[in-house]
Design a protein around this motif. Structure first.
Motif, mmCIF file in Angstrom:
data_model
loop_
_atom_site.group_PDB
_atom_site.id
_atom_site.type_symbol
_atom_site.label_atom_id
_atom_site.label_comp_id
_atom_site.label_asym_id
_atom_site.label_seq_id
_atom_site.Cartn_x
_atom_site.Cartn_y
_atom_site.Cartn_z
ATOM 1 N N ALA A 28 8.052 45.308 17.061
ATOM 2 C CA ALA A 28 8.353 46.503 16.258
ATOM 3 C C ALA A 28 9.231 47.501 17.007
ATOM 4 O O ALA A 28 10.168 48.074 16.436
ATOM 5 N N ALA A 29 8.916 47.697 18.293
ATOM 6 C CA ALA A 29 9.663 48.674 19.082
ATOM 7 C C ALA A 29 11.148 48.327 19.140
ATOM 8 O O ALA A 29 12.008 49.214 19.169
ATOM 9 N N ASP A 30 11.452 47.000 19.103
ATOM 10 C CA ASP A 30 12.857 46.562 19.159
ATOM 11 C C ASP A 30 13.431 46.282 17.774
ATOM 12 O O ASP A 30 14.527 45.719 17.663
ATOM 13 N N GLY A 31 12.686 46.604 16.743
ATOM 14 C CA GLY A 31 13.179 46.361 15.386
ATOM 15 C C GLY A 31 13.213 44.893 15.010
ATOM 16 O O GLY A 31 13.996 44.462 14.170
ATOM 17 N N VAL A 32 12.307 44.094 15.651
ATOM 18 C CA VAL A 32 12.255 42.664 15.347
ATOM 19 C C VAL A 32 10.934 42.336 14.644
ATOM 20 O O VAL A 32 9.871 42.815 15.041
ATOM 21 N N VAL A 33 11.015 41.536 13.598
ATOM 22 C CA VAL A 33 9.814 41.147 12.849
ATOM 23 C C VAL A 33 9.813 39.629 12.649
ATOM 24 O O VAL A 33 10.791 38.957 12.957
ATOM 25 N N GLU A 34 8.697 39.129 12.125
ATOM 26 C CA GLU A 34 8.629 37.704 11.827
ATOM 27 C C GLU A 34 8.732 37.523 10.317
ATOM 28 O O GLU A 34 7.982 38.148 9.560
ATOM 29 N N TYR A 35 9.682 36.690 9.902
ATOM 30 C CA TYR A 35 9.855 36.389 8.473
ATOM 31 C C TYR A 35 9.171 35.049 8.202
ATOM 32 O O TYR A 35 9.444 34.054 8.878
ATOM 33 N N VAL A 36 8.262 35.027 7.222
ATOM 34 C CA VAL A 36 7.434 33.844 6.993
ATOM 35 C C VAL A 36 7.563 33.382 5.542
ATOM 36 O O VAL A 36 7.425 34.176 4.608
ATOM 37 N N VAL A 37 7.835 32.099 5.388
ATOM 38 C CA VAL A 37 7.808 31.498 4.050
ATOM 39 C C VAL A 37 6.512 30.712 3.952
ATOM 40 O O VAL A 37 6.276 29.800 4.747
ATOM 41 N N ARG A 38 5.661 31.083 3.001
ATOM 42 C CA ARG A 38 4.328 30.496 2.945
ATOM 43 C C ARG A 38 4.375 28.988 2.731
ATOM 44 O O ARG A 38 3.659 28.234 3.375
ATOM 45 N N LYS A 39 5.224 28.521 1.794
ATOM 46 C CA LYS A 39 5.288 27.087 1.518
ATOM 47 C C LYS A 39 6.065 26.405 2.636
ATOM 48 O O LYS A 39 7.243 26.671 2.830
ATOM 49 N N GLY A 40 5.402 25.553 3.389
ATOM 50 C CA GLY A 40 6.030 24.920 4.541
ATOM 51 C C GLY A 40 5.765 25.701 5.827
ATOM 52 O O GLY A 40 5.981 25.216 6.918
ATOM 53 N N ARG A 41 5.293 26.930 5.699
ATOM 54 C CA ARG A 41 4.899 27.791 6.827
ATOM 55 C C ARG A 41 6.015 27.989 7.862
ATOM 56 O O ARG A 41 5.740 28.054 9.062
ATOM 57 N N ALA A 42 7.263 28.079 7.391
ATOM 58 C CA ALA A 42 8.373 28.326 8.323
ATOM 59 C C ALA A 42 8.328 29.781 8.793
ATOM 60 O O ALA A 42 8.106 30.689 7.991
ATOM 61 N N LYS A 43 8.501 29.990 10.119
ATOM 62 C CA LYS A 43 8.465 31.344 10.684
ATOM 63 C C LYS A 43 9.712 31.575 11.498
ATOM 64 O O LYS A 43 10.188 30.658 12.179
ATOM 65 N N GLU A 44 10.222 32.807 11.463
ATOM 66 C CA GLU A 44 11.441 33.102 12.209
ATOM 67 C C GLU A 44 11.420 34.560 12.657
ATOM 68 O O GLU A 44 11.111 35.446 11.867
ATOM 69 N N GLU A 45 11.767 34.790 13.933
ATOM 70 C CA GLU A 45 11.898 36.175 14.418
ATOM 71 C C GLU A 45 13.277 36.680 14.017
ATOM 72 O O GLU A 45 14.279 36.043 14.336
ATOM 73 N N LEU A 46 13.323 37.812 13.355
ATOM 74 C CA LEU A 46 14.607 38.322 12.863
ATOM 75 C C LEU A 46 14.645 39.839 12.978
ATOM 76 O O LEU A 46 13.600 40.500 12.926
ATOM 77 N N PRO A 47 15.857 40.414 13.097
ATOM 78 C CA PRO A 47 15.968 41.865 12.977
ATOM 79 C C PRO A 47 15.524 42.281 11.575
ATOM 80 O O PRO A 47 15.694 41.508 10.624
ATOM 81 N N VAL A 48 14.965 43.477 11.454
ATOM 82 C CA VAL A 48 14.377 43.931 10.189
ATOM 83 C C VAL A 48 15.311 43.716 9.003
ATOM 84 O O VAL A 48 14.927 43.125 7.985
ATOM 85 N N ALA A 49 16.565 44.181 9.115
ATOM 86 C CA ALA A 49 17.484 44.125 7.977
ATOM 87 C C ALA A 49 17.735 42.688 7.532
ATOM 88 O O ALA A 49 17.784 42.389 6.334
ATOM 89 N N THR A 50 17.857 41.794 8.519
ATOM 90 C CA THR A 50 18.092 40.380 8.188
ATOM 91 C C THR A 50 16.879 39.788 7.474
ATOM 92 O O THR A 50 17.013 39.064 6.492
ATOM 93 N N ALA A 51 15.688 40.108 7.976
ATOM 94 C CA ALA A 51 14.467 39.575 7.366
ATOM 95 C C ALA A 51 14.361 40.022 5.911
ATOM 96 O O ALA A 51 14.057 39.219 5.019
ATOM 97 N N ILE A 52 14.639 41.285 5.667
ATOM 98 C CA ILE A 52 14.559 41.806 4.291
ATOM 99 C C ILE A 52 15.599 41.105 3.399
ATOM 100 O O ILE A 52 15.294 40.692 2.280
ATOM 101 N N ALA A 53 16.804 40.940 3.941
ATOM 102 C CA ALA A 53 17.857 40.287 3.154
ATOM 103 C C ALA A 53 17.472 38.849 2.818
ATOM 104 O O ALA A 53 17.641 38.391 1.688
ATOM 105 N N ARG A 54 16.914 38.161 3.824
ATOM 106 C CA ARG A 54 16.514 36.763 3.607
ATOM 107 C C ARG A 54 15.422 36.667 2.543
ATOM 108 O O ARG A 54 15.441 35.798 1.672
#
Ligand code: ATP
Ligand code: MG
Length: 577
Positions: free
Chosen positions: A540-566
């Motif tokens: 959070a301090a660096d503006g990085v979050v984990e974006y998770v797709v429940r089906k298939g359980r794919a996880k990815e560390e992304l900058p906030v704006a990218t995660a929201i866009a995805r």
């Protein structure tokens, strides 16, 4: 919605009566709670999903010009007597009945043909008012013998039921095609893998009856389909090209053979060294009509099976059941395993499957314990049976259009569309003034969608070991923002900001702001099955979050704006279906 304020109570254990994954998961997630056998309370999350399905149904039916109304759940007996269905439904035990304090009989509507036909008769007087298609979304009541699988077979359940009224059969075809289109869009938008299959139209007949099946191993219906031609039918209705049988040759003299303890087709094959297709097995059935019962005899080629739904249709009766041993003994004078067409009592109707037409030199039972007859020639040695299609189609046989081989699958019936014709309008004398100035009975169609069953079917098709993976259009929330540690101000602040941004962008998102250890929180969120997630943790301090797709359980560390866009992109694709 903040999950800290939502009633979330996930269970560790599956309820004892839950047999299939979707039932277990909905119960463990607190989506449904059993109130009594076949009666469920939908929790807040379940109700959100049901409302979303209802809204999709509504939008697609309205788009095709159908009109929503609301009928009473309680129906007077008198209407059901007019349609001729009261006695049968009461005898079947499927209908809940009750009396008011004056002693007048009512039922809780299992279906609404009677009420809607009466309504249409009152308001529709002229052909100029047609076509009309009316629907409602309401609880239905059926006293199912075996309520089970949670919402799949309830005794009170949510159904969309629609009824179309037309001037003639050609106009009904148009109304029916509109509903077919609407159904396809509804189930596609719900994110379901489904197939429409030809269904048995019962004694009403006609070509117009299709069921919409969600493909799933837990399905109660068996379907047969041909990939090459797209032919698909409920096994009750399905046809196929019968497997070849060896030629039967010129008629030979009848022979009687002692066959002690040889009763089954397999035993006969071994005993006589004849293929099963050279035999005709004879089965006795108890058939029930509204006013009588009869024992009937049915001949089927030895290598094939009887389809009891086709038998019911051929007899135009209400039901058939294999006759008990006692009845077999009384009618044939022999133990079970030796029934045959020769010498059956005159009052026992004799039917045979079409595959036996013109076949001679059959091996059959003799109606005498310990004996079988060879070279039986129907018409010469016994009465000529009446021939009907009574055969059960099976996977591996050629599709009726000969385009390819039939395959089998299990399906959950989530919808049904049906051409009724004038069955109810004639019985209830519901007419409109035709163009020729004459009173004309309405030509009707009826259409049903099991809304609560559809919701659970979606879970049956979309889950994994960790829980539910809702298709986004019917998920209780499209996305969840998880604040991993609510004691960390920078995580709280960022999670709140992302949550606000998602909602401002029109995403139906919730916020997991519950205190507690991350492990159990993640477990809950996975079990509940929100399709997309943004997890706000140490990054959070660096503006990085984990974006998770429940089906298939794919996880990815992304900058906030990218995660929201995805997340928004993925959602847009699912919504566009
Ligand atoms: P089934 O063969 O599964 O008993 P049905 O043919 O009697 O169903 P319809 O009268 O065609 O059902 O009702 C329309 C729809 O309502 C069905 O396609 C199904 O999705 C749903 N439905 C029927 N009975 C139940 C039930 N007991 N619980 C939940 N949904 C049901
Ligand atoms: Mg049905």
């Amino acid at each position: 919605m903040r999950l800290s304020q939502l009633l979330i109570a996930t269970l560790r254990e599956d309820p004892a009566d839950a047999e299939i994954p979707s039932h277990k998961l909905l119960a463990r997630g607190g989506y449904i709670v059993k109130t009594a056998s076949g009666l469920y309370t939908y929790g807040p999350l379940m109700w959100r999903t049901l409302k979303k399905i209802i809204e999709i149904v509504r939008e697609e039916l309205d788009r095709e010009g159908a009109q929503e109304l609301m009928m009473p759940i309680m129906h007077p007996k008198e209407l059901w007597v007019r349609s001729g269905r009261w006695d049968r439904y009461v005898a079947d035990g499927i209908m809940f009945t009750l009396q008011d304090q004056k002693g007048t009989d009512y039922c809780l509507g299992p279906t609404h043909e009677e009420v809607i036909t009466d309504f249409a008769d009152t308001l529709i007087n002229s052909y100029k008012q047609l076509p009309v298609n009316l629907y409602q979304i309401q609880d239905k009541f059926r006293d199912e013998i075996r309520p089970r699988y949670g919402l799949m077979r309830g005794r009170e359940f949510i159904m969309m039921d629609a009824y179309s009224f037309d001037v003639d059969a050609a106009a009904l075809d148009v109304s029916y095609a509109k509903m077919d289109r609407a159904y396809r869009r509804i189930f596609t938008r719900c994110g379901l893998e489904f197939r429409s299959v030809q269904a048995d139209a019962g004694a009403i007949g006609g070509s117009g009856s299709e069921e919409f099946m969600v493909i799933a191993d837990a399905g109660e219906d068996a379907i047969l389909y041909c990939e090459e031609s797209g032919y698909a039918a409920n096994v009750e209705k399905a046809d196929s090209v019968p497997p070849e049988a060896p030629g039967c040759g010129d008629p030979l003299p009848l022979e009687k053979h002692a066959t002690p303890d040889v009763r089954t087709v397999d035993q006969l094959v071994a005993f006589f060294s004849l293929p099963a297709a050279a035999m005709a097995k004879t089965l006795l059935y108890q058939a029930t009509w509204s006013d009588r019962e009869e024992v009937v005899a049915v001949m089927m080629r030895g290598d094939l099976e009887i389809n009891e739904v086709k038998l019911v249709n051929a007899l135009d009766c209400l039901a058939v059941a294999l006759a008990g041993d006692e009845t077999v003994r009384r009618v044939t004078g022999a133990e079970v395993g030796f029934a045959g067409p020769i010498g059956l009592p005159d009052d026992v109707r004799l039917l045979a499957d079409r595959t036996l037409e013109r076949r001679t030199n059959l091996l059959t039972g003799c109606n005498e314990t310990g004996y079988h007859c060879l070279n039986v020639d129907p018409g010469r040695d016994c009465r000529m049976p009446s021939f009907h299609d009574l055969r059960l189609a099976r996977a591996g046989e050629l599709a009726p259009d000969r385009a390819g081989v039939l395959k089998s699958a299990r399906g959950i019936e989530v919808g049904h569309i049906f051409k009724l014709g004038t069955k109810y309008s004639k019985a209830m004398q519901a007419t409109f003034m035709g163009e020729d100035g004459k009173p004309t009975p309405f030509v009707m169609g009826c259409y049903g969608i099991g809304v609560s069953r559809t919701a659970q079917s979606a879970v049956e098709q979309n889950h994994d070991d960790a829980g539910i993976c809702w298709p986004a259009p019917i998920a209780p929330f499209e996305a969840v923002v998880v604040c991993v540690d609510v004691k960390k101000p920078e995580q709280v602040e960022l999670a709140e900001r992302i949550w606000t941004e998602l909602r401002d962008a029109g995403v139906d998102a919730c916020l997991d702001d519950r205190p507690g250890r991350p492990g159990p929180k993640f477990k809950d969120v996975e079990l509940l099955g929100f399709p997309y997630g943004i997890y706000v943790g140490r990054g959070a301090a660096d503006g990085v979050v984990e974006y998770v797709v429940r089906k298939g359980r794919a996880k990815e560390e992304l900058p906030v704006a990218t995660a929201i866009a995805r997340l928004r992109e993925a959602l847009a694709a699912e919504r566009a279906r």
